[in-house]
Write a protein that holds these residues in place. Structure first.
Motif, PDB file in Angstrom:
ATOM      1  N   MET A 282      -6.693  19.699  21.288  1.00 36.27           N
ATOM      2  CA  MET A 282      -7.496  20.480  20.341  1.00 36.27           C
ATOM      3  C   MET A 282      -8.161  19.575  19.303  1.00 36.27           C
ATOM      4  N   ILE A 283      -7.347  18.649  18.733  1.00 38.00           N
ATOM      5  CA  ILE A 283      -7.913  17.652  17.820  1.00 38.00           C
ATOM      6  C   ILE A 283      -7.629  16.264  18.395  1.00 38.00           C
ATOM      7  N   ASP A 284      -8.700  15.478  18.525  1.00 39.40           N
ATOM      8  CA  ASP A 284      -8.566  14.107  18.988  1.00 39.40           C
ATOM      9  C   ASP A 284      -9.061  13.180  17.902  1.00 39.40           C
ATOM     10  N   VAL A 285      -8.209  12.255  17.529  1.00 32.99           N
ATOM     11  CA  VAL A 285      -8.607  11.299  16.495  1.00 32.99           C
ATOM     12  C   VAL A 285      -8.657   9.929  17.141  1.00 32.99           C
ATOM     13  N   LYS A 286      -9.777   9.238  16.957  1.00 37.79           N
ATOM     14  CA  LYS A 286      -9.921   7.937  17.611  1.00 37.79           C
ATOM     15  C   LYS A 286     -10.227   6.861  16.577  1.00 37.79           C
ATOM     16  N   ASN A 287      -9.259   5.959  16.429  1.00 40.50           N
ATOM     17  CA  ASN A 287      -9.447   4.778  15.586  1.00 40.50           C
ATOM     18  C   ASN A 287      -9.997   5.103  14.198  1.00 40.50           C
ATOM     19  N   LEU A 288      -9.406   6.116  13.583  1.00 40.14           N
ATOM     20  CA  LEU A 288      -9.877   6.599  12.276  1.00 40.14           C
ATOM     21  C   LEU A 288      -9.494   5.636  11.151  1.00 40.14           C
ATOM     22  N   THR A 289     -10.477   5.266  10.344  1.00 40.10           N
ATOM     23  CA  THR A 289     -10.174   4.479   9.141  1.00 40.10           C
ATOM     24  C   THR A 289     -10.805   5.153   7.934  1.00 40.10           C
ATOM     25  N   LYS A 290     -10.179   4.906   6.780  1.00 39.97           N
ATOM     26  CA  LYS A 290     -10.743   5.431   5.528  1.00 39.97           C
ATOM     27  C   LYS A 290     -10.474   4.422   4.420  1.00 39.97           C
ATOM     28  N   ASP A 291     -11.538   3.994   3.758  1.00 38.58           N
ATOM     29  CA  ASP A 291     -11.398   3.104   2.602  1.00 38.58           C
ATOM     30  C   ASP A 291     -11.785   3.867   1.347  1.00 38.58           C
ATOM     31  N   PHE A 292     -11.024   3.654   0.284  1.00 37.28           N
ATOM     32  CA  PHE A 292     -11.469   4.100  -1.035  1.00 37.28           C
ATOM     33  C   PHE A 292     -11.813   2.842  -1.817  1.00 37.28           C
ATOM     34  N   GLU A 293     -13.089   2.681  -2.133  1.00 36.18           N
ATOM     35  CA  GLU A 293     -13.536   1.434  -2.773  1.00 36.18           C
ATOM     36  C   GLU A 293     -13.054   0.266  -1.919  1.00 36.18           C
TER      37      GLU A 293
ATOM     38  N   THR B 253      -9.704  -0.361  -1.278  1.00 41.31           N
ATOM     39  CA  THR B 253      -8.401  -0.122  -0.670  1.00 41.31           C
ATOM     40  C   THR B 253      -8.548   0.502   0.713  1.00 41.31           C
ATOM     41  N   LYS B 254      -7.847  -0.064   1.670  1.00 36.53           N
ATOM     42  CA  LYS B 254      -7.848   0.531   3.003  1.00 36.53           C
ATOM     43  C   LYS B 254      -6.690   1.522   3.085  1.00 36.53           C
ATOM     44  N   VAL B 255      -7.018   2.800   3.078  1.00 36.31           N
ATOM     45  CA  VAL B 255      -5.974   3.819   3.072  1.00 36.31           C
ATOM     46  C   VAL B 255      -5.527   4.157   4.493  1.00 36.31           C
TER      47      VAL B 255
ATOM     48  N   GLY C  56      -1.006   7.247   3.119  1.00 33.35           N
ATOM     49  CA  GLY C  56      -2.239   7.739   3.736  1.00 33.35           C
ATOM     50  C   GLY C  56      -2.082   9.054   4.462  1.00 33.35           C
ATOM     51  N   LYS C  57      -0.897   9.678   4.361  1.00 32.01           N
ATOM     52  CA  LYS C  57      -0.691  10.896   5.151  1.00 32.01           C
ATOM     53  C   LYS C  57      -1.560  12.063   4.661  1.00 32.01           C
ATOM     54  N   SER C  58      -1.701  12.208   3.351  1.00 35.72           N
ATOM     55  CA  SER C  58      -2.588  13.261   2.840  1.00 35.72           C
ATOM     56  C   SER C  58      -4.041  12.975   3.183  1.00 35.72           C
ATOM     57  N   THR C  59      -4.427  11.715   3.065  1.00 33.70           N
ATOM     58  CA  THR C  59      -5.807  11.339   3.395  1.00 33.70           C
ATOM     59  C   THR C  59      -6.102  11.634   4.860  1.00 33.70           C
TER      60      THR C  59
ATOM     61  N   LEU D  46     -12.485  17.184   7.118  1.00 34.23           N
ATOM     62  CA  LEU D  46     -13.589  16.491   6.462  1.00 34.23           C
ATOM     63  C   LEU D  46     -13.641  16.717   4.956  1.00 34.23           C
ATOM     64  N   MET D  47     -12.494  17.013   4.342  1.00 35.40           N
ATOM     65  CA  MET D  47     -12.461  17.015   2.881  1.00 35.40           C
ATOM     66  C   MET D  47     -12.656  15.581   2.404  1.00 35.40           C
ATOM     67  N   GLU D  48     -12.251  14.629   3.249  1.00 36.86           N
ATOM     68  CA  GLU D  48     -12.599  13.226   3.043  1.00 36.86           C
ATOM     69  C   GLU D  48     -13.481  12.811   4.216  1.00 36.86           C
ATOM     70  N   THR D  49     -14.508  12.040   3.917  1.00 38.79           N
ATOM     71  CA  THR D  49     -15.372  11.545   4.988  1.00 38.79           C
ATOM     72  C   THR D  49     -14.792  10.231   5.497  1.00 38.79           C
ATOM     73  N   PRO D  50     -14.454  10.190   6.792  1.00 44.13           N
ATOM     74  CA  PRO D  50     -13.886   8.951   7.337  1.00 44.13           C
ATOM     75  C   PRO D  50     -14.855   7.791   7.196  1.00 44.13           C
ATOM     76  N   THR D  51     -14.307   6.594   7.026  1.00 42.30           N
ATOM     77  CA  THR D  51     -15.152   5.408   6.941  1.00 42.30           C
ATOM     78  C   THR D  51     -15.635   5.003   8.330  1.00 42.30           C
ATOM     79  N   SER D  52     -14.720   5.067   9.301  1.00 37.06           N
ATOM     80  CA  SER D  52     -15.145   4.844  10.683  1.00 37.06           C
ATOM     81  C   SER D  52     -14.190   5.573  11.612  1.00 37.06           C
TER      82      SER D  52
END
Lengths: 229, 241
Positions: free
Chosen positions: B1-12, B14-16, B39-42, B49-55
């Protein structure tokens, strides 16, 4: 000259009280319309600014708004009034009262904008997130969730801004509008007595401000009681 | 149902999130645990998409959602309910209005239909007598139950819970967990970030341990708690259990 005689001369003779009455009507008209214009402008600017601050959208409108706020809040209202009358509307035959409404409305809008923006920014960002997480778009979230709360919070401050504006319109005489202040001044120039006419003008402003401030206080208490329900 | 592939998120700077690849099946109850700042909440907030993934990519029902337009993002969010740590009920609206606002404004239901649905949901969360109350009159546990009802009003296919009991007084945690368990038993797909190990053991179909922006270990709850392999997880469990 005793008081009764002076009173008769300043207010009764030649129906001079009419200067005050007509002036008061003009003052109230200008204030009421300028408050409306100021609210519209202020809310618009506040929404643009807070949208930019929260979402980084609307950069250009935000820059324009910031310029507006800086210029309007950084210059005296009399100067703005004179510029709008003698420069901007110089070659346009237009009612002076209308010019005053524009000038005071634009001026008040800047202060309203900062009040409302503060109100919007004071609403917890979780409210925005909750709205968005349900699938509401930004505009819907603002309209149904953020603004109703922000508006309630800033209502007393907005009412106070309207009261301040009522007093500020007293400089309308600079462009020869016969407002309340000017009315008293006209009487003074005719009777050569300054004391009673100017005191009467001051008293009328004071009564209006005191009454309106009381009403705002009552409003504030009612809103506070509402919060505790 | 949900597939996540190599998800990254940076804040400024910091790599979360440092590259997460996951798959969540329909009907799964995934419980994510981990130390704060892991990073579990992120991760959870990226899913709707409450947060926009970096990649990286997120596929919801096979459709890539990280590069959608706002309008389409809203469509996705309508299908994913979210429950927040601080409830985020709308204080200026009555409980019933809190629940009916989104379905009515988003034209999912007519007002009377939404009212009926709201009353059903209030029954389900055990607070039918609070329909006309305001959030300020409710206890924390009641608020969270209403927040869950509000999310359910959109008939979501997935429910995301972001530390739903962390802001509650201890005696109110149970009622919220009970409701979440009910929801799980009804077959709802759930992703839950929590510190409630009991809930993880009892309800989860899979428990995930996150630390330093990656999923360090995951397993069925039984194996996860009995035979933790990762030293970070062992250390974490020794502290919280």
């Amino acid at each position: 000259m005793n008081f009764a005689e002076s009173f008769r001369q300043n207010f009764i003779e030649a129906d001079r009280w009419r200067y005050l009455w007509d002036g008061l009507c003009t003052t109230l008209l200008i204030t009421a319309l300028a408050v409306c214009l100021g609210m519209i402008l202020g809310f618009l600017v506040a929404i643009i600014r807070s949208t930019y601050l929260r979402t980084h959208k609307l950069l250009i409108p935000d820059l324009i708004c910031r310029l507006y706020l800086t210029v309007i809040r950084g210059t005296p209202v009399v100067v703005q009034l004179l510029i709008i009358y003698f420069v901007i509307f110089a070659s346009v035959p237009i009612s002076k009262t209308f010019v005053a409404v524009i000038a005071f409305g634009i001026n008040s809008g800047a202060y309203v904008a900062e009040i409302v923006r503060g109100g919007i920014m004071s609403i917890d960002v979780g409210q925005l997130e909750a709205g968005r997480s349900l699938g509401l778009n930004y505009t819907q979230t603002m309209a149904y969730i953020i603004m109703p709360q922000a508006f309630k919070n800033v209502l007393p401050a907005l009412a106070n801004e309207a009261i301040v504006l009522l007093k500020e319109t007293s400089v309308a005489g600079y462009i020869a509008i016969a407002d309340l202040t000017k009315g008293g001044d006209i009487i003074r120039s005719q009777t050569f007595s300054a004391f009673l006419p100017l005191l009467a003008v001051a008293a009328i402003y004071l009564v209006m401000v005191v009454v309106l401030t009381r009403l705002v206080g009552r409003l504030e208490r009612r809103l506070a009681a509402n919060d505790r329900r | 149902m949900i597939d996540v592939k190599n998800l990254t998120k940076d804040f400024e700077k910091t790599k979360v999130l440092r590259g997460i690849t996951e798959h969540i099946d329909k009907g799964e109850k995934v419980v994510i645990i981990g130390p704060s700042g892991s990073g579990k909440s992120t991760f959870l907030r990226c899913l709707n998409l409450m947060e926009t993934p970096t990649s990286g990519e997120i596929l919801f029902d096979g459709k890539e959602i990280t590069h959608l337009h706002d309008k389409e993002i809203n469509q996705v969010r309508m299908r994913m309910g979210m429950v927040f740590q601080h409830f985020n009920l709308f204080p200026h609206l009555s409980i019933k209005q809190n629940i009916t606002l989104a379905p009515v404004k988003l034209k999912r239901m007519a007002p009377d239909q939404a009212d009926k649905k709201a009353m059903e949901l209030l029954e389900r969360v055990g607070l039918p007598d609070k329909a006309n109350a305001y959030p300020a009159q409710l206890s924390g546990g009641q608020k969270q139950r209403i927040a869950i009802a509000r999310a359910l009003a959109m008939n979501p296919e997935v429910m995301l819970f972001d530390e739903p009991t962390s802001a509650l007084d201890p005696e109110m945690v149970g009622e919220v967990l009970q409701l979440m368990k009910q929801l799980a038993d009804d077959g709802m797909t759930m992703v839950v970030v929590t510190h409630e190990m009991g809930f993880a053991k009892e309800v989860a179909s899979r428990v995930m341990f996150m630390a330093e922006g990656v999923v360090m270990e995951q397993n069925s709850p039984r194996e996860f708690f009995r035979n933790p392999k990762n030293p970070r997880l062992k250390e974490f469990l020794s502290k919280v259990l």
